[in-house]
Design an enzyme around this catalytic site. Structure first.
Site, mmCIF file in Angstrom:
data_model
loop_
_atom_site.group_PDB
_atom_site.id
_atom_site.type_symbol
_atom_site.label_atom_id
_atom_site.label_comp_id
_atom_site.label_asym_id
_atom_site.label_seq_id
_atom_site.Cartn_x
_atom_site.Cartn_y
_atom_site.Cartn_z
ATOM 1 N N SER A 1 0.799 -1.226 0.000
ATOM 2 C CA SER A 1 0.000 0.000 0.000
ATOM 3 C C SER A 1 0.829 1.271 0.000
ATOM 4 O O SER A 1 0.365 2.298 -0.480
ATOM 5 C CB SER A 1 -0.954 -0.005 1.194
ATOM 6 O OG SER A 1 -0.248 -0.189 2.401
ATOM 7 N N HIS B 1 -5.118 -3.340 -3.082
ATOM 8 C CA HIS B 1 -4.705 -2.406 -4.139
ATOM 9 C C HIS B 1 -4.521 -3.078 -5.490
ATOM 10 O O HIS B 1 -4.137 -2.421 -6.457
ATOM 11 C CB HIS B 1 -3.409 -1.695 -3.739
ATOM 12 C CG HIS B 1 -3.566 -0.862 -2.515
ATOM 13 N ND1 HIS B 1 -4.092 0.405 -2.530
ATOM 14 C CD2 HIS B 1 -3.304 -1.138 -1.213
ATOM 15 C CE1 HIS B 1 -4.129 0.880 -1.303
ATOM 16 N NE2 HIS B 1 -3.651 -0.031 -0.486
ATOM 17 N N LYS C 1 -11.440 0.679 -2.616
ATOM 18 C CA LYS C 1 -10.355 1.267 -3.405
ATOM 19 C C LYS C 1 -10.774 1.326 -4.877
ATOM 20 O O LYS C 1 -11.591 2.147 -5.232
ATOM 21 C CB LYS C 1 -9.071 0.531 -3.107
ATOM 22 C CG LYS C 1 -8.580 1.053 -1.745
ATOM 23 C CD LYS C 1 -7.678 0.216 -0.954
ATOM 24 C CE LYS C 1 -7.406 0.938 0.364
ATOM 25 N NZ LYS C 1 -6.979 0.058 1.429
#
Ligand SMILES: *Cc1c(COP(=O)(O)O)cnc(C)c1O
Length: 412
Positions: A193, A221, A253
């Site tokens: 991250s 991610h 995300k």
């Protein structure tokens, strides 16, 4: 605490917890590491209205530009009319609605797993998986740069936590081999991250197979961004459910919503429903949010142009930053850190960019190790080429250390 003074026993005053916290906060302030809350008045794609100014943001995790998509907003509104705003209870009571079930099904299909289970946040998903699977006497082997919630989950589980240097498969091998009799789980971020690099997933999977350890990949991610149809870093590494039985990813995300899921074998999911306390003892995510997330999952799969645009912007940024000699990290993802070293340097750079109308976050210890402060630049399909050029133009005017001077902690 009691202090023996001669023969008399004197009660030392009990420490005041709020006072102790205030001392810790003051220390952090003295170290120039205080975190500050910023209130955003309105978001319009990558543009954020703050006070009476407008900032172009390079710090959201909305990698595909879906957070404000009209189809998501419409799905949310439609489901809210049917269910109301809240789910009104935990999944196991009466909070589990058709929207949740449909979303779980879609996530399982997308990631190529038998089943998926929703959690209210990614933080809780990792706490839940680790707490349900591990117990005292087990070992949990983790990359040093894993997300905080993986570390916290291991602590909560009571297992022995061993952290190996970033991406160091050899070190992980030694840590597993040192406890051949203990049940073992190896956990890694798929895409890190704060660094944006991808874990050596194939090597870790091979190691886990050899050592009979269970592999957990947190793809917060990677999902939506990497892999065919955006199925994530695990899919990009061509690893199936057998190799990576525990796949966790978030909806907050690239999918632009909120919440998370764990995907894997049906027996795992059934066990989590029974034993994962952060699943059982919390309110289910709003069904309207699940409806929006389902829309996002479908868009993320079929609108490949979002990934193409994102990767074109990433390439443009990396080209420009390389020409400027900026201290780029080794990252092929939407996370493009510039490693500046000191916390003061990172903060000063972020403040200078803000004077140029750009919002970039300075990531400082303790989020990253001391000496490894950075600007964490994130790109999105919501950006345009002109936005990237504007960022590069502003970076050119700052006196940042060049790639050669990159900081001592260069772990990438
Ligand atoms: C953001 C993030 C989480 C936490 O997810 P939330 O849904 O925001 O709680 C977990 N792991 C990683 C790697 C993350 O980046």
């Amino acid at each position: 605490m009691r202090l023996a003074v001669g023969k008399a026993v004197v009660a030392a005053p009990r420490p005041d917890l709020l006072e102790r916290l205030a001392v810790q906060t003051a220390k952090r302030s003295g170290d120039h590491l205080l975190r500050r809350l910023r209130t955003i008045d309105r978001a319009d794609g990558p543009w954020l209205d703050v006070g009476n100014g407008r900032l172009l943001s390079f710090c959201s995790n909305d990698y595909l530009g879906l957070a404000q998509h009209p189809q998501l907003v419409a799905a949310l509104t439609r489901a809210a009319r049917e269910h109301g705003v809240g789910s009104t209870s935990a999944h196991l009571i009466c909070g589990h609605r058709a929207e949740h079930a449909e979303l779980e099904e879609a996530l399982a299909v997308w990631t190529g797993r038998e089943r998926a289970l929703l959690f209210s946040t990614g933080y809780m998903a990792n706490l839940g998986v680790l707490q349900a699977l591990l117990a005292r006497g087990d070992i949990c082997v983790q990359d040093k740069l894993n997300h905080a919630c993986l570390l916290d989950g291991a602590k909560l589980s009571g297992a022995e936590l061993k952290r190996y240097p970033h991406a160091d498969v050899e070190a992980a091998t030694r840590q597993l081999a040192a406890s051949p009799d203990a049940a073992a789980l190896l956990a890694t971020d798929g895409v890190f991250s704060m660094d944006g690099d991808v874990a050596p997933l194939r090597e870790l999977a091979a190691l886990c197979a050899r050592e009979r350890a269970t592999l957990l990949v947190d793809d917060a991610h990677g999902l939506g961004v990497l892999g065919e149809h955006g199925a994530g870093s695990v899919s990009a590494a061509d690893l199936g459910q057998h190799e990576v039985p525990l796949l966790m990813a978030t909806l907050g995300k690239a999918l632009g919503c909120m919440g998370a899921f764990v995907a894997g074998p049906a027996a795992l999911i059934e066990g989590l429903i029974q034993f994962a306390r952060p699943y059982i003892y919390t309110t289910a995510m709003p069904p309207a949010l699940a409806a929006a997330a389902l829309e996002a999952v479908q868009l993320a799969q079929v609108e490949g142009w979002r990934r193409e645009k994102l990767f074109a912007l990433i390439a443009r940024f990396r080209r420009g930053a390389t020409e400027l000699g900026l201290p780029l990290a080794v990252s092929a993802s939407a996370i493009q850190p510039l490693l500046l070293g000191s916390a003061d340097a990172a903060l000063a750079a972020a403040q200078a960019l803000e004077r140029h109308g750009l919002l970039v976050s300075a990531i400082r210890p303790p989020t990253v190790p001391p000496g490894q402060a950075r600007l964490r630049i994130t790109l999105s399909a919501a950006h345009e080429e002109a936005h990237v050029d504007r960022l590069l133009g502003a970076l050119e005017t700052l006196r940042l250390p060049t790639a050669h001077q990159a900081t001592p902690g260069d772990h990438v």
